[in-house]
Structure formats: C-alpha cells, structure tokens
Design an enzyme around this catalytic site. Sequence first.
Site, PDB file in Angstrom:
ATOM      1  CE  LYS A 172     -30.347 151.990  52.032  1.00 32.68           C
ATOM      2  NZ  LYS A 172     -31.020 152.658  50.890  1.00 32.68           N
ATOM      3  CD  GLU A 174     -35.596 148.325  58.022  1.00 28.15           C
ATOM      4  OE1 GLU A 174     -34.566 148.953  57.706  1.00 28.15           O
ATOM      5  OE2 GLU A 174     -36.577 148.188  57.270  1.00 28.15           O
ATOM      6  CG  ASP A 225     -31.711 151.370  42.222  1.00 24.61           C
ATOM      7  OD1 ASP A 225     -31.594 150.472  43.078  1.00 24.61           O
ATOM      8  OD2 ASP A 225     -31.796 152.571  42.521  1.00 24.61           O
ATOM      9  CE  LYS A 230     -42.404 153.564  51.279  1.00 25.49           C
ATOM     10  NZ  LYS A 230     -41.387 152.575  51.336  1.00 25.49           N
ATOM     11  CG  ASP A 258     -34.121 145.092  51.032  1.00 27.78           C
ATOM     12  OD1 ASP A 258     -32.971 145.104  51.526  1.00 27.78           O
ATOM     13  OD2 ASP A 258     -34.976 145.974  51.256  1.00 27.78           O
TER      14      ASP A 258
HETATM   15  N1  PSU Z   1     -38.799 151.333  52.563  1.00 20.91           N
HETATM   16  C1  PSU Z   1     -39.376 152.078  53.535  1.00 20.91           C
HETATM   17  N2  PSU Z   1     -38.638 152.525  54.562  1.00 20.91           N
HETATM   18  C2  PSU Z   1     -37.322 152.227  54.675  1.00 20.91           C
HETATM   19  C3  PSU Z   1     -36.714 151.411  53.656  1.00 20.91           C
HETATM   20  C4  PSU Z   1     -37.483 150.982  52.640  1.00 20.91           C
HETATM   21  O1  PSU Z   1     -40.545 152.355  53.453  1.00 20.91           O
HETATM   22  O2  PSU Z   1     -36.695 152.663  55.637  1.00 20.91           O
HETATM   23  C5  PSU Z   1     -35.277 151.010  53.813  1.00 20.91           C
HETATM   24  C6  PSU Z   1     -35.183 149.551  54.302  1.00 20.91           C
HETATM   25  O3  PSU Z   1     -34.104 149.448  55.205  1.00 20.91           O
HETATM   26  C7  PSU Z   1     -34.864 148.794  53.028  1.00 20.91           C
HETATM   27  C8  PSU Z   1     -34.006 149.793  52.310  1.00 20.91           C
HETATM   28  O4  PSU Z   1     -34.197 147.581  53.236  1.00 20.91           O
HETATM   29  O5  PSU Z   1     -34.624 151.048  52.552  1.00 20.91           O
HETATM   30  C9  PSU Z   1     -33.900 149.533  50.833  1.00 20.91           C
HETATM   31  O6  PSU Z   1     -32.922 150.358  50.289  1.00 20.91           O
HETATM   32  P1  PSU Z   1     -32.290 150.005  48.868  1.00 20.91           P
HETATM   33  O7  PSU Z   1     -33.415 150.228  47.890  1.00 20.91           O
HETATM   34  O8  PSU Z   1     -31.167 150.998  48.687  1.00 20.91           O
HETATM   35  O9  PSU Z   1     -31.845 148.592  48.936  1.00 20.91           O
HETATM   36 MN    MN Z   2     -30.853 150.436  45.188  1.00 19.84          MN
END
Ligand code: PSU
Ligand code: MN
Length: 306
Positions: free
Chosen positions: A89, A27, A141, A162, A145
């Site tokens: 993003k 990615e 939220d 995480k 993914d």
């Molecule tokens: N977790 C990480 N590093 C990252 C991301 C998540 O440790 O760079 C990034 C990935 O691209 C993941 C995105 O798909 O954040 C998720 O963001 P959101 O929670 O806004 O969907």
């Molecule tokens: Mn989100």
Amino acid sequence: MNLAKYLVISPEVKEALESKKPIVALESTIISHGMPYPQNVETALKVEQIIREAGAVPATIALLNGKLIVGLSKDEIDYLGKKGFAVTKASRRDLPVILAKKGDGATTVASTMIVADLAGIKVFATGGIGGVHRGGENTMDISADLEELGMTSVAVVCAGAKSILDIGLTLEFLETKGVPVLGYQTEELPAFYTRKSGFKVDYKMDSAMEIATTMKAKWDIGLEGGIVIANPIPEEFAMDFDFITNSINNAVEESVLKGIKGKETTPFLLAKVKEITQGKSLISNIELVYSNARLASEIAKELVKL
Ligand code: PSU
Ligand code: MN
C-alpha cells in the site's frame, strides 16, 4: 524533475490528454486493500466501463516495476486484485522507495492525487478518503490523504468520510488546510455507508457545472490544493444507520484490542466491517464507487468546457 524516467501514460490516456478529453483518475489501494478478490477486480473494471459510458476516459493509477502507471490495462488490474494485501500500500512516503527498488505499489488517495497531478488529470473518483482516525488527537494517526488534499490540485469525488474515522476532526483538519468540502446536492456530509453523518458540508452544490466552476476558480487564482466532493450513497444502497454504526464501533474496538496501527488500520477496519455485516457493507461500498464514478465523469466533462 526527471519525470520521464518514471511516468508511463497509457496510449488511451495520452490521446485523451492531448485532445483535452474529460479524464477520471482512479486509485488502486481500493483494489488491493479495500475489497476482496474477485469483487475488487470486477468493481475496478465496471468503474472504468461506467466512466467510458458517461463519455469520459478512465485512468487507473498504480506503481508497477518501478514506474508510475497512468491507465492500467485489464491484466494489470487483475494482477493487483489477485495479489491483494501482498502488494505494498503506497502513500506519499512510500513512492521513492518503491520506485528505487523497481517494485509494485497500490496507490492511496494521496499518491493517486500526486500521480494524477503529474499527468495533468484534475478529477479523481474513489470510495472514501482517509482522515483523522478516532483517538487521532492522541495517536496522531492522520491519513496522508488530508495533507495531500492541502497541497495537490486534484478534486476527489468520494462518499464522504467513514465513521471508522473521527469525522469532526477530519473536517477540522481539512478546514485548516484550506480544502473546500462540497456536498453534491446535500447540506450534510455523507458518512460513506449512510447519507447522513450529523456534520455539515462547507457548501452544497447542485450541479456538476457548479462544482467544475468552483474548481476552476480555485486553481485560476493559484490556490493550490485539492477539493473534496462528497456524493451521498444512492438511497437504495444506503445501510441502516444504527446497524452500521454498531458494526463499525465493534470493528474499531477490536482493532484497538489487537493493537492494529499505522497503514494496517484502514484495511483492517474495512475487512472487519464487511465480516460483521456479513458482506452487506461490501455491496454498499461497490455501489457508492459506481455512483462517484458517474458524478466524477460529469464534472470532468464540465471542466473541459471551461
Ligand atoms: N477508505 C475506503 N476504502 C479504501 C481506503 C479508504 O473506504 O480503500 C484506502 C484509500 O486508498 C485511502 C487509504 O487513501 O485507504 C487511506 O489509508 P490511510 O488511512 O492509511 O492513509
Ligand atoms: Mn494512518
């Protein structure tokens, strides 16, 4: 579908697809939003090198000039890394707008899965997946993914979830969507910076072959959707559990105070944790990505044999 208008596959990846070589998708949000420059570019290039050395072909994915690019060049990786947060993003909902505007976008886990699937790539390595954020039962939220994992047939190798997220709720969501969470040589789901989280994986798998066989079985019977392969960070790079837990709690507290919302949340927390840990979390983050790239290469190699 009119894919040809948008999808651009590099000659190296095209050749690998045609000759059924093992391929590992990567990615680009991790490059632009997940790590600072220049470590982001160094890491992205080293990950590709690790995959090549393991005998597979890397395919880093992003949106450039309104095209879905599979297999970025070094210059393109450098461009995204230097632009950092200035690149959009791009998750599932952002793709049509960026394509129509002929813009650039860094792909998240969700959108990388989409593009990998369109290109015919089944294995994807990253650091961490998005999930249900803490308090997600109120804010809703929930990373796109997770929905993507529920419907798009790509296996994602990560270091678990995480604890900026609610790991328990994330696992519940994945169960509802029918996404198997497989632990590579572990019964316990790793928590990115640490090998332990207090939560169990669904199934422990001992080898890349066992994982590849499971992927094939799922898709052979038409069960669409992804698989999470959780690979614990190598022991020597794991962080102290209490130290990282405190750092993350402080980062989450600050994000709430500052009213950080939506797609800004994950990048904010990653940057904050790095700051609080004085860069130690970044070193762990980089090493776990390398380790995931190695495992993903082995899985991709087994998959092409089946
Ligand atoms: N977790 C990480 N590093 C990252 C991301 C998540 O440790 O760079 C990034 C990935 O691209 C993941 C995105 O798909 O954040 C998720 O963001 P959101 O929670 O806004 O969907
Ligand atoms: Mn989100």
